[in-house]
Scaffold this motif. Sequence first.
Motif, PDB file in Angstrom:
ATOM      1  N   LEU A 113      24.327  61.066  42.203  1.00 22.00           N
ATOM      2  CA  LEU A 113      24.422  59.871  43.034  1.00 22.00           C
ATOM      3  C   LEU A 113      23.111  59.097  43.082  1.00 22.00           C
ATOM      4  CD1 LEU A 113      26.285  61.527  46.058  1.00 22.00           C
ATOM      5  CD2 LEU A 113      27.308  60.286  44.134  1.00 22.00           C
ATOM      6  N   GLY A 114      22.014  59.745  42.744  1.00 21.86           N
ATOM      7  CA  GLY A 114      20.698  59.129  42.836  1.00 21.86           C
ATOM      8  C   GLY A 114      20.588  57.859  42.020  1.00 21.86           C
ATOM      9  N   GLY A 115      19.820  56.916  42.540  1.00 27.72           N
ATOM     10  CA  GLY A 115      19.622  55.652  41.839  1.00 27.72           C
ATOM     11  C   GLY A 115      20.700  54.633  42.125  1.00 27.72           C
ATOM     12  N   GLY A 116      21.716  55.038  42.909  1.00 27.64           N
ATOM     13  CA  GLY A 116      22.768  54.090  43.262  1.00 27.64           C
ATOM     14  C   GLY A 116      23.924  54.066  42.297  1.00 27.64           C
ATOM     15  N   THR A 117      24.044  55.083  41.437  1.00 25.59           N
ATOM     16  CA  THR A 117      25.172  55.125  40.502  1.00 25.59           C
ATOM     17  C   THR A 117      26.372  55.758  41.200  1.00 25.59           C
ATOM     18  OG1 THR A 117      24.316  57.200  39.606  1.00 25.59           O
ATOM     19  CG2 THR A 117      23.713  55.187  38.455  1.00 25.59           C
ATOM     20  N   ILE A 118      26.971  54.985  42.096  1.00 21.54           N
ATOM     21  CA  ILE A 118      28.007  55.503  42.984  1.00 21.54           C
ATOM     22  C   ILE A 118      29.323  54.791  42.703  1.00 21.54           C
ATOM     23  CG2 ILE A 118      28.675  55.822  45.387  1.00 21.54           C
ATOM     24  CD1 ILE A 118      25.659  55.643  46.074  1.00 21.54           C
ATOM     25  N   ILE A 162      28.453  47.758  31.963  1.00 20.49           N
ATOM     26  CA  ILE A 162      29.737  47.311  31.447  1.00 20.49           C
ATOM     27  C   ILE A 162      30.415  48.455  30.714  1.00 20.49           C
ATOM     28  CG2 ILE A 162      29.023  44.913  31.258  1.00 20.49           C
ATOM     29  CD1 ILE A 162      28.673  45.334  28.250  1.00 20.49           C
ATOM     30  N   LEU A 163      31.730  48.406  30.656  1.00 22.24           N
ATOM     31  CA  LEU A 163      32.522  49.383  29.921  1.00 22.24           C
ATOM     32  C   LEU A 163      33.041  48.698  28.665  1.00 22.24           C
ATOM     33  CD1 LEU A 163      33.876  52.167  29.707  1.00 22.24           C
ATOM     34  CD2 LEU A 163      35.803  51.215  31.017  1.00 22.24           C
ATOM     35  N   ILE A 164      32.631  49.195  27.493  1.00 19.67           N
ATOM     36  CA  ILE A 164      33.047  48.613  26.227  1.00 19.67           C
ATOM     37  C   ILE A 164      33.966  49.585  25.504  1.00 19.67           C
ATOM     38  CG2 ILE A 164      31.025  47.141  25.983  1.00 19.67           C
ATOM     39  CD1 ILE A 164      29.715  49.204  24.249  1.00 19.67           C
ATOM     40  N   SER A 165      34.908  49.034  24.719  1.00 18.37           N
ATOM     41  CA  SER A 165      35.934  49.893  24.149  1.00 18.37           C
ATOM     42  C   SER A 165      36.367  49.430  22.761  1.00 18.37           C
ATOM     43  CB  SER A 165      37.153  49.915  25.086  1.00 18.37           C
ATOM     44  OG  SER A 165      38.187  50.711  24.561  1.00 18.37           O
ATOM     45  N   ASP A 239      36.645  44.690  32.373  1.00 20.21           N
ATOM     46  CA  ASP A 239      35.986  44.086  33.529  1.00 20.21           C
ATOM     47  C   ASP A 239      36.838  44.279  34.798  1.00 20.21           C
ATOM     48  OD1 ASP A 239      34.016  42.577  34.819  1.00 20.21           O
ATOM     49  OD2 ASP A 239      35.195  40.738  34.590  1.00 20.21           O
ATOM     50  N   PRO A 240      36.265  44.781  35.893  1.00 15.71           N
ATOM     51  CA  PRO A 240      34.881  45.251  36.012  1.00 15.71           C
ATOM     52  C   PRO A 240      34.762  46.738  35.686  1.00 15.71           C
ATOM     53  CG  PRO A 240      35.932  45.266  38.159  1.00 15.71           C
ATOM     54  CD  PRO A 240      36.968  44.756  37.185  1.00 15.71           C
ATOM     55  N   ALA A 241      33.523  47.191  35.476  1.00 18.48           N
ATOM     56  CA  ALA A 241      33.273  48.625  35.332  1.00 18.48           C
ATOM     57  C   ALA A 241      33.067  49.168  36.743  1.00 18.48           C
ATOM     58  CB  ALA A 241      32.045  48.877  34.471  1.00 18.48           C
ATOM     59  N   ILE A 242      34.086  49.784  37.264  1.00 11.94           N
ATOM     60  CA  ILE A 242      34.084  50.177  38.682  1.00 11.94           C
ATOM     61  C   ILE A 242      33.033  51.240  38.986  1.00 11.94           C
ATOM     62  CG2 ILE A 242      35.497  51.159  40.531  1.00 11.94           C
ATOM     63  CD1 ILE A 242      36.279  48.359  39.694  1.00 11.94           C
ATOM     64  N   HIS A 243      32.629  51.991  37.971  1.00 14.68           N
ATOM     65  CA  HIS A 243      31.749  53.119  38.257  1.00 14.68           C
ATOM     66  C   HIS A 243      30.443  52.709  38.914  1.00 14.68           C
ATOM     67  CE1 HIS A 243      28.198  55.426  36.533  1.00 14.68           C
ATOM     68  NE2 HIS A 243      28.556  56.056  37.616  1.00 14.68           N
ATOM     69  N   GLU A 309      44.143  43.585  40.014  1.00 14.03           N
ATOM     70  CA  GLU A 309      43.479  43.760  41.300  1.00 14.03           C
ATOM     71  C   GLU A 309      43.906  45.042  41.992  1.00 14.03           C
ATOM     72  OE1 GLU A 309      40.705  43.193  43.946  1.00 14.03           O
ATOM     73  OE2 GLU A 309      41.016  41.782  42.288  1.00 14.03           O
ATOM     74  N   GLU A 310      45.201  45.382  41.887  1.00 13.63           N
ATOM     75  CA  GLU A 310      45.673  46.602  42.552  1.00 13.63           C
ATOM     76  C   GLU A 310      45.075  47.848  41.899  1.00 13.63           C
ATOM     77  OE1 GLU A 310      49.025  45.173  39.756  1.00 13.63           O
ATOM     78  OE2 GLU A 310      47.537  44.309  41.138  1.00 13.63           O
ATOM     79  N   ASP A 311      44.816  47.784  40.584  1.00 17.84           N
ATOM     80  CA  ASP A 311      44.185  48.914  39.896  1.00 17.84           C
ATOM     81  C   ASP A 311      42.720  49.043  40.293  1.00 17.84           C
ATOM     82  OD1 ASP A 311      46.609  49.272  38.714  1.00 17.84           O
ATOM     83  OD2 ASP A 311      45.930  48.990  36.656  1.00 17.84           O
ATOM     84  N   ILE A 312      42.052  47.894  40.436  1.00 15.26           N
ATOM     85  CA  ILE A 312      40.649  47.907  40.865  1.00 15.26           C
ATOM     86  C   ILE A 312      40.531  48.557  42.246  1.00 15.26           C
ATOM     87  CG2 ILE A 312      38.712  46.455  41.554  1.00 15.26           C
ATOM     88  CD1 ILE A 312      39.617  44.437  39.443  1.00 15.26           C
ATOM     89  N   LYS A 313      41.431  48.192  43.139  1.00 16.17           N
ATOM     90  CA  LYS A 313      41.422  48.759  44.490  1.00 16.17           C
ATOM     91  C   LYS A 313      41.638  50.269  44.442  1.00 16.17           C
ATOM     92  CE  LYS A 313      43.486  48.120  49.059  1.00 16.17           C
ATOM     93  NZ  LYS A 313      44.497  47.346  49.856  1.00 16.17           N
ATOM     94  N   GLU A 314      42.573  50.701  43.599  1.00 12.23           N
ATOM     95  CA  GLU A 314      42.865  52.128  43.475  1.00 12.23           C
ATOM     96  C   GLU A 314      41.678  52.873  42.870  1.00 12.23           C
ATOM     97  OE1 GLU A 314      44.832  55.756  43.644  1.00 12.23           O
ATOM     98  OE2 GLU A 314      45.227  53.853  44.657  1.00 12.23           O
ATOM     99  N   MET A 315      41.005  52.268  41.886  1.00  7.82           N
ATOM    100  CA  MET A 315      39.856  52.905  41.251  1.00  7.82           C
ATOM    101  C   MET A 315      38.691  53.025  42.226  1.00  7.82           C
ATOM    102  SD  MET A 315      40.224  51.075  37.522  1.00  7.82           S
ATOM    103  CE  MET A 315      38.689  51.702  36.807  1.00  7.82           C
ATOM    104  N   ARG A 316      38.497  52.021  43.080  1.00  9.36           N
ATOM    105  CA  ARG A 316      37.445  52.117  44.093  1.00  9.36           C
ATOM    106  C   ARG A 316      37.756  53.249  45.079  1.00  9.36           C
ATOM    107  NH1 ARG A 316      33.785  48.203  43.649  1.00  9.36           N
ATOM    108  NH2 ARG A 316      34.373  46.167  42.796  1.00  9.36           N
TER     109      ARG A 316
END
Length: 360
Positions: A113-118, A162-165, A239-243, A309-316
Amino acid sequence: MKRKFLFIFVLTCLLIIMSSCAPTKTIPEGETKVYKWRMVTHQIPGTARYDGTILPFVEAVKEITNGRLIIEPYGADILFPTNDSFDMVKNGVVEMGAIYTGFWTGKDPVFALGGGTIPGDPITGFDEHFYRSDQLEPIMNKAYEKFGIKNLGAFDYAPPEILISRTPIESIEDFKGKNIRAAGVASQFYGELGASAISLSAPEIYTGLQLGTVDAAEYNDFLVNGEMGLDEVTKYVIDPAIHVGPSTDKELIVNPKAWEELPEDLKAAVYVARDKVRYESAIAYGVESKKAEAAWRDNPDIEFIELPEEDIKEMRKIGFELVLEYKEESGLSKEYVEEYARVLNELGYVEEAETLGYQE
């Protein structure tokens, strides 16, 4: 003969008097000693995260100390594998490291979690990020001290990754079965989404995407990923990279024995150089990353996919559930999550703070 003797006698007396009146020497003994250190990082020479932070830092230290502290920098995997850096700093093989904390997750969960990678983090911008970093730094200091390393705090600012694929990921369901290059807490986060996390150092990511060893990769922002040529082996940006939002790309760590040997003014110089890099990285990364994003968007070979948007909410939600799991994994991670929740509440993210258990 008598006059010559008298002259010599008077001259000798004057020299004795003058020497007794001379200013007392105030320069501490050994102040002119030159300290030579080696510093390692996980970033690659030639990229902004190296040339724009590591090199200015060592140059600033040299200038501020008038050459009394010389730090020789080494990029990713040059002296030894990046994953060995923790023990190399601890054991004094090198004196200093500027490394992402997520590499040390196996030492203590708090490093994930350190550094804000939350995952799920709502923090935005340089100001909110460094306020959080300063508030949480005492906890990270204790974590490093537990393993025999001195922590000097957040080194620089990193815009959202960013998440690239190589393959399209258009929904939360599409993560299932994918091999994703990730490190630290991102490894668990993508695992919760049904993907498999693959560990690759920075120099290995290009080949991993090119050969299909990984389907997708999360490393840095548009700027650095472009400098590494990852836009050449990428077809999609998710977009976005929720991590992870804004974070600390590197924590500045030192060998305690080497640190204690430094005079106090040289220690102060290291902190001044660190703060200079913090400020400059926030400007350079923020602006240059936006320019780089525009170039990526203009690339006809790359498609940007916006998740529903609903997937983003679920991922958060999944991200914060993972954070709550970390809260129970060690005393330090519990302390970290509780303090993080307090900071979120302070910054106005009341709902998120309550999700993490914050109570007034």
